[in-house]
Design a protein around this motif. Structure first.
Motif, PDB file in Angstrom:
ATOM      1  N   VAL A 175       0.640  -1.176  -0.105  1.00  0.00           N
ATOM      2  CA  VAL A 175      -0.147   0.152  -0.083  1.00  0.00           C
ATOM      3  C   VAL A 175       0.831   1.372  -0.117  1.00  0.00           C
ATOM      4  N   ASN A 176       0.915   1.995  -0.875  1.00  0.00           N
ATOM      5  CA  ASN A 176       2.112   2.851  -1.329  1.00  0.00           C
ATOM      6  C   ASN A 176       1.721   4.147  -0.277  1.00  0.00           C
ATOM      7  N   VAL A 177       3.136   4.724   0.145  1.00  0.00           N
ATOM      8  CA  VAL A 177       2.991   5.741   1.119  1.00  0.00           C
ATOM      9  C   VAL A 177       3.553   7.067   0.741  1.00  0.00           C
ATOM     10  N   TRP A 178       3.668   8.120   1.358  1.00  0.00           N
ATOM     11  CA  TRP A 178       4.217   9.284   0.717  1.00  0.00           C
ATOM     12  C   TRP A 178       4.771   9.993   1.973  1.00  0.00           C
ATOM     13  N   ASP A 179       4.989   9.596   3.216  1.00  0.00           N
ATOM     14  CA  ASP A 179       5.499  10.557   4.231  1.00  0.00           C
ATOM     15  C   ASP A 179       5.689   9.450   5.426  1.00  0.00           C
ATOM     16  N   ALA A 180       6.220  10.018   6.249  1.00  0.00           N
ATOM     17  CA  ALA A 180       6.536   9.075   7.486  1.00  0.00           C
ATOM     18  C   ALA A 180       5.423   8.575   8.238  1.00  0.00           C
ATOM     19  N   VAL A 181       4.332   9.359   8.517  1.00  0.00           N
ATOM     20  CA  VAL A 181       2.769   9.092   9.198  1.00  0.00           C
ATOM     21  C   VAL A 181       2.375   8.031   8.251  1.00  0.00           C
ATOM     22  N   SER A 182       2.338   8.185   7.119  1.00  0.00           N
ATOM     23  CA  SER A 182       1.356   7.194   6.045  1.00  0.00           C
ATOM     24  C   SER A 182       2.145   6.238   6.358  1.00  0.00           C
ATOM     25  N   ALA A 183       3.528   5.987   6.394  1.00  0.00           N
ATOM     26  CA  ALA A 183       4.396   4.893   6.311  1.00  0.00           C
ATOM     27  C   ALA A 183       4.077   4.012   7.735  1.00  0.00           C
ATOM     28  N   ARG A 184       4.035   4.816   8.746  1.00  0.00           N
ATOM     29  CA  ARG A 184       3.789   4.138   9.961  1.00  0.00           C
ATOM     30  C   ARG A 184       2.552   3.505  10.229  1.00  0.00           C
ATOM     31  N   VAL A 185       1.503   4.139   9.477  1.00  0.00           N
ATOM     32  CA  VAL A 185       0.314   3.488   9.734  1.00  0.00           C
ATOM     33  C   VAL A 185       0.001   2.487   8.883  1.00  0.00           C
ATOM     34  N   VAL A 186       0.818   2.317   7.567  1.00  0.00           N
ATOM     35  CA  VAL A 186       0.647   1.019   7.011  1.00  0.00           C
ATOM     36  C   VAL A 186       1.447  -0.005   7.531  1.00  0.00           C
ATOM     37  N   ALA A 187       2.640   0.524   7.867  1.00  0.00           N
ATOM     38  CA  ALA A 187       3.450  -0.791   8.623  1.00  0.00           C
ATOM     39  C   ALA A 187       2.818  -1.272   9.794  1.00  0.00           C
ATOM     40  N   GLU A 188       2.149  -0.894  10.417  1.00  0.00           N
ATOM     41  CA  GLU A 188       1.128  -1.190  11.419  1.00  0.00           C
ATOM     42  C   GLU A 188       0.126  -2.140  11.052  1.00  0.00           C
ATOM     43  N   LEU A 189      -0.322  -2.330   9.823  1.00  0.00           N
ATOM     44  CA  LEU A 189      -1.285  -3.053   9.359  1.00  0.00           C
ATOM     45  C   LEU A 189      -0.797  -4.752   9.402  1.00  0.00           C
ATOM     46  N   PRO A 190      -1.707  -5.562   9.669  1.00  0.00           N
ATOM     47  CA  PRO A 190      -1.282  -6.813   9.771  1.00  0.00           C
ATOM     48  C   PRO A 190      -1.118  -7.273   8.179  1.00  0.00           C
ATOM     49  N   GLY A 191      -0.181  -8.054   7.955  1.00  0.00           N
ATOM     50  CA  GLY A 191       0.032  -8.299   6.676  1.00  0.00           C
ATOM     51  C   GLY A 191       1.081  -7.700   5.867  1.00  0.00           C
ATOM     52  N   THR A 192       1.475  -6.581   6.367  1.00  0.00           N
ATOM     53  CA  THR A 192       2.297  -5.584   5.563  1.00  0.00           C
ATOM     54  C   THR A 192       3.695  -6.255   5.693  1.00  0.00           C
ATOM     55  N   ALA A 193       4.241  -6.551   4.490  1.00  0.00           N
ATOM     56  CA  ALA A 193       5.508  -7.219   4.423  1.00  0.00           C
ATOM     57  C   ALA A 193       6.644  -6.109   3.791  1.00  0.00           C
ATOM     58  N   ALA A 194       6.090  -5.036   3.315  1.00  0.00           N
ATOM     59  CA  ALA A 194       7.186  -4.125   2.889  1.00  0.00           C
ATOM     60  C   ALA A 194       6.418  -2.733   2.791  1.00  0.00           C
ATOM     61  N   ILE A 195       7.173  -1.710   2.743  1.00  0.00           N
ATOM     62  CA  ILE A 195       6.915  -0.377   2.497  1.00  0.00           C
ATOM     63  C   ILE A 195       7.220   0.062   1.105  1.00  0.00           C
ATOM     64  N   ALA A 196       6.355   0.735   0.196  1.00  0.00           N
ATOM     65  CA  ALA A 196       6.588   0.959  -1.131  1.00  0.00           C
ATOM     66  C   ALA A 196       6.197   2.668  -1.007  1.00  0.00           C
ATOM     67  N   THR A 197       7.031   3.437  -1.472  1.00  0.00           N
ATOM     68  CA  THR A 197       6.841   4.786  -1.670  1.00  0.00           C
ATOM     69  C   THR A 197       6.252   5.123  -2.888  1.00  0.00           C
ATOM     70  N   ALA A 198       5.239   6.062  -3.302  1.00  0.00           N
ATOM     71  CA  ALA A 198       4.798   6.660  -4.501  1.00  0.00           C
ATOM     72  C   ALA A 198       5.585   7.832  -4.863  1.00  0.00           C
ATOM     73  N   GLY A 199       6.166   8.077  -5.814  1.00  0.00           N
ATOM     74  CA  GLY A 199       6.760   8.987  -6.288  1.00  0.00           C
ATOM     75  C   GLY A 199       6.032  10.281  -6.628  1.00  0.00           C
ATOM     76  N   HIS A 200       4.644  10.055  -7.016  1.00  0.00           N
ATOM     77  CA  HIS A 200       3.533  11.018  -7.445  1.00  0.00           C
ATOM     78  C   HIS A 200       3.080  11.788  -6.024  1.00  0.00           C
ATOM     79  N   ALA A 201       2.841  10.755  -5.102  1.00  0.00           N
ATOM     80  CA  ALA A 201       2.360  11.102  -3.889  1.00  0.00           C
ATOM     81  C   ALA A 201       3.423  11.928  -3.183  1.00  0.00           C
ATOM     82  N   ILE A 202       4.774  11.389  -3.131  1.00  0.00           N
ATOM     83  CA  ILE A 202       5.732  12.433  -2.513  1.00  0.00           C
ATOM     84  C   ILE A 202       5.915  13.748  -2.948  1.00  0.00           C
ATOM     85  N   ALA A 203       5.859  13.925  -4.392  1.00  0.00           N
ATOM     86  CA  ALA A 203       6.162  15.178  -4.964  1.00  0.00           C
ATOM     87  C   ALA A 203       4.853  16.086  -4.546  1.00  0.00           C
TER      88      ALA A 203
END
Length: 269
Positions: free
Chosen positions: A33-61
């Motif tokens: 589930v693509n993320v764009w900053d630290a807090v979105s990454a934290r939320v996704v990382a804490e979801l059961p089943g998350t094996a890796a974090i992927a950034t979205a370049g468009h969203a970061i921009a």
């Protein structure tokens, strides 16, 4: 889960890259589930089943006020990736757009920020140039001692123009095979793919080698998994949904509404 306070060592990034590659190779599809900053990454990382974090370049921009397509300065992109890495304790694969004019150097900097894999786009450049781009990304990881998990993106379908879809599929397969030969871990073919097209791509590129995007109208993740797809991601869509929710809430509050009962606190570090 506590945020890290120091950069990841190269040994840790190398271990993350091996873990990420193993996740691509597993028969279960890697869902990110693509993320764009630290807090979105934290939320996704804490979801059961998350094996890796992927950034979205468009969203970061967009979060920095820039449009898509390498309009954001590379320094800002790398800094955003590093903040995301520090916020989680999972492998992080970064969206590096088209390599920012020097894919090898950009990958080197992403590794320094703690990323263990990345998407790099061919943007339908000439074939030989595109292969060299992917090889440069892989070799940058090798020089750092990291088996970098490159998810080599081909825009054969989304930039195919008016040519027949069958020609674009054939082009994606040819490019995908070449990118794997250059050392890529997987081949990302963004488009709304039906079952027949997905089966053709998997047959031509390889099982657990094809990466797809989950856009409206695409197959369900389980359907792609049954066809031998390695990974499914969602690009800027999670940010779009989050912003849509913010817009709806803001309109309600500005119209004299109140916050819904039971609002969960998610942004505390």
């Amino acid at each position: 889960m506590n945020a890290e306070t120091s950069p990841r060592s190269l040994d840790r990034v190398a271990a993350d890259a091996a873990q990420l590659t193993q996740a691509y190779r597993a028969p279960e599809i890697l869902r990110v589930v693509n993320v764009w900053d630290a807090v979105s990454a934290r939320v996704v990382a804490e979801l059961p089943g998350t094996a890796a974090i992927a950034t979205a370049g468009h969203a970061i921009a967009a979060s920095h006020g820039y449009g898509d397509g390498e309009q954001i300065p590379l320094d800002l992109m790398i800094a955003a990736i590093e903040r995301i890495v520090r916020a989680v304790d999972l492998p992080v694969t970064a969206d590096l757009d088209g390599g920012f004019a020097d894919a090898g150097e950009t990958v080197r900097r992403a590794i320094g920020a703690g990323a263990s894999g990345a998407n790099v786009e061919d943007r339908l450049r000439p074939f030989d140039e595109s292969v060299a781009l992917m090889r440069a990304a892989v070799e940058a990881g090798e020089r750092e001692g990291v088996p970098f998990a490159l998810n080599a993106r081909t825009d054969a379908l989304i930039r195919g123009g008016d040519r027949p879809r069958s020609e674009s599929i054939a082009d994606a397969i040819e490019r995908g095979r070449a990118y794997l030969d250059a050392g890529a871990t997987a081949v990302f073919v963004p488009a709304i793919l039906n079952a027949e097209e997905t089966a053709q791509l998997v047959a031509g590129i390889g099982e657990q080698r094809v990466s797809v995007i989950g856009l409206p109208g695409a197959l369900r993740a389980a359907e792609y998994e049954a066809l031998g797809v390695a990974r499914i991601s969602y690009g800027p869509m999670p940010q779009n949904v989050a912003l849509g929710a913010l817009k709806a809430l803001g309109a309600d509050l500005l119209a004299d509404g109140v916050l819904p009962a039971g609002v969960e606190q998610l942004n505390n570090f």
